[in-house]
Design a protein around this motif. Sequence first.
Motif, short mmCIF file in Angstrom:
data_model
loop_
_atom_site.label_atom_id
_atom_site.label_comp_id
_atom_site.label_asym_id
_atom_site.label_seq_id
_atom_site.Cartn_x
_atom_site.Cartn_y
_atom_site.Cartn_z
N GLU A 165 42.33 0.40 108.45
CA GLU A 165 42.67 1.52 109.22
C GLU A 165 41.96 1.48 110.66
O GLU A 165 40.94 1.09 110.53
CB GLU A 165 42.22 2.85 108.62
N SER A 166 42.43 2.02 111.59
CA SER A 166 41.91 2.05 112.96
C SER A 166 42.46 3.34 113.84
O SER A 166 43.69 3.63 113.39
CB SER A 166 41.79 0.90 113.42
N LEU A 216 46.84 6.60 114.42
CA LEU A 216 46.20 5.59 113.47
C LEU A 216 47.25 4.61 113.31
O LEU A 216 48.35 4.55 113.20
CB LEU A 216 45.98 6.48 112.15
N THR A 222 39.56 5.85 108.02
CA THR A 222 39.00 6.20 109.49
C THR A 222 38.81 7.57 109.83
O THR A 222 39.85 8.44 109.30
CB THR A 222 40.13 5.50 110.48
N GLN A 223 37.76 8.04 110.49
CA GLN A 223 37.33 9.44 110.81
C GLN A 223 38.50 10.05 111.93
O GLN A 223 38.35 9.25 112.87
CB GLN A 223 35.97 9.65 110.94
N GLY A 276 41.08 6.20 114.67
CA GLY A 276 40.44 7.51 114.45
C GLY A 276 39.32 7.79 115.53
O GLY A 276 39.22 6.84 116.60
N CYS A 313 47.29 1.05 110.40
CA CYS A 313 47.17 0.43 109.05
C CYS A 313 47.54 -1.26 109.11
O CYS A 313 48.76 -1.33 109.08
CB CYS A 313 47.64 1.25 108.00
#
Length: 122
Positions: A6-7, A20, A116-117, A9, A22
């Motif tokens: 994931e990216s 987001l 991801t936060q 965030g 994935c």
Amino acid sequence: QVQLVESGGGLVQAGDSLTLSCAASGRTFSTAAMGWFRQAPGKEREFVAAISWSGGVRYYSDSVKGRFTISRDSAKNTGYLQMNLLKPEDTAVYYCAVCRSITTIGERYDYWGQGTQVTVSS
């Protein structure tokens, strides 16, 4: 075997948007359903959205319906979660996952990313 990363965030303000991504490895992604889940501190993991392998069926939790949109690009082996009108209660670690058939039940997903936060300030 499928690996998911994931990216996208980050820290945003209430009312902002984030998308987001994935990224999946493995040929089975194109025939797998994909879901997004989230977990806030001290809370149980909860379902957010899911999309079938064809993209023709989509599920959303009531808390995000109308604000979030799930999509996928199987040619790129990538799934997306477009999040609009973000609220502080959307703050959580967001995870993507894949399974054979679309479902809202996390235990039925076979592969998970690391998360991801997403932090939404008021």
